[in-house]
Design a protein around this motif. Structure first.
Motif: not given
Length: 194
Positions: A8-9, A18-19, A30-31, A37-40
Motif C-alpha cells: 500500500x502506498x 516517486x509514486x 500501477x500495481x 515495492x517489496x524491494x524498495x
C-alpha cells in the motif's frame, strides 16, 4: 490471481515522491510498481530508469507509448498493452490511432516515420529478436542515433515490464482495464490472466 501481494502506498513513505510523480503522469500508481515495492531499491532504480526513458529525450511521448504498445503486443503482455494504450492516449494519441496500432503497416493514421519505429518495436520484442540491419537502416532514415537509442530503450524497458507482469500475473487497475476494453477490444485484446 496475482502471485505477489502489492504494498500500500502509505507503507512506502520514502518512495512517496516517486509514486506521486507516477500518479500525476498516469492518473494512478500501477500495481506492478506496488509489487516491486517489496524491494524498495529495485522500485527506486526502476522508477528513475522509466522516468528517464519515457519522460525525457527527443522522441515524442505519444510515439514512445505506441512503440511500447506494439512491442508489448509482440511479447503477449496484456497488462502492458492496457497500460501503454492508456498512456498513449494521455500523451495525445487519438483512440482511433491506438485501436489501429496493430495494423500500423496499412493504416493511414500512421506516417512512414511512425511505421518504421513501430515495425522496429515489433521486431525487437519478438522471441527470438527479429531485428535485422535493414530495420536499423530504415530507422536511420528518420531518426538520429540518439533517437534510435531511445527507441531501443523503450522496447527494453517494456521487455522487463512484460516479463514482470506476466510472471507475477499483476492485477490490472480499473482505469487501464476500462481503457483497454474500449480502445483495444476490436484488435482481440483481453485482460488475460490479469
Amino acid at each position: 490471481m496475482t502471485q505477489i501481494s502489492k504494498k500500500e502506498q502509505q507503507e512506502l513513505p520514502a518512495l512517496a515522491p516517486l509514486l506521486d510523480m507516477v500518479e500525476a503522469g498516469m492518473g494512478f500508481v500501477p500495481n506492478s510498481m506496488l509489487t516491486m515495492a517489496h524491494w524498495p531499491e529495485l522500485l527506486g532504480a526502476f522508477g528513475g530508469l522509466g522516468a528517464t526513458i519515457l519522460q525525457t529525450g527527443d522522441i515524442e511521448p505519444e510515439l514512445k507509448q505506441l512503440i511500447a504498445l506494439v512491442s508489448s503486443r509482440a511479447s503477449g503482455c496484456n497488462y502492458c498493452q492496457a497500460h501503454t494504450s492508456h498512456s498513449a492516449h494521455r500523451a495525445g494519441a487519438a483512440e482511433a490511432k491506438i485501436a489501429a496500432a496493430f495494423e500500423f503497416e496499412q493504416s493511414p493514421l500512421f506516417s512512414d516515420r511512425e511505421r518504421v519505429a513501430l515495425r522496429f518495436g515489433w521486431h525487437a520484442a519478438m522471441q527470438p529478436n527479429a531485428t535485422e540491419p535493414s530495420d536499423f537502416a530504415a530507422l536511420k532514415q528518420f531518426f538520429s542515433e540518439r533517437e534510435v537509442v531511445e527507441i531501443v530503450a523503450v522496447v527494453s524497458l517494456f521487455g522487463f515490464l512484460n516479463r514482470w507482469n506476466d510472471t507475477m500475473a499483476t492485477e490490472l487497475e480499473p482505469q487501464a482495464a476500462e481503457f483497454g476494453n474500449r480502445a483495444l477490444a476490436e484488435s482481440g485484446w483481453n485482460r488475460g490472466k490479469h
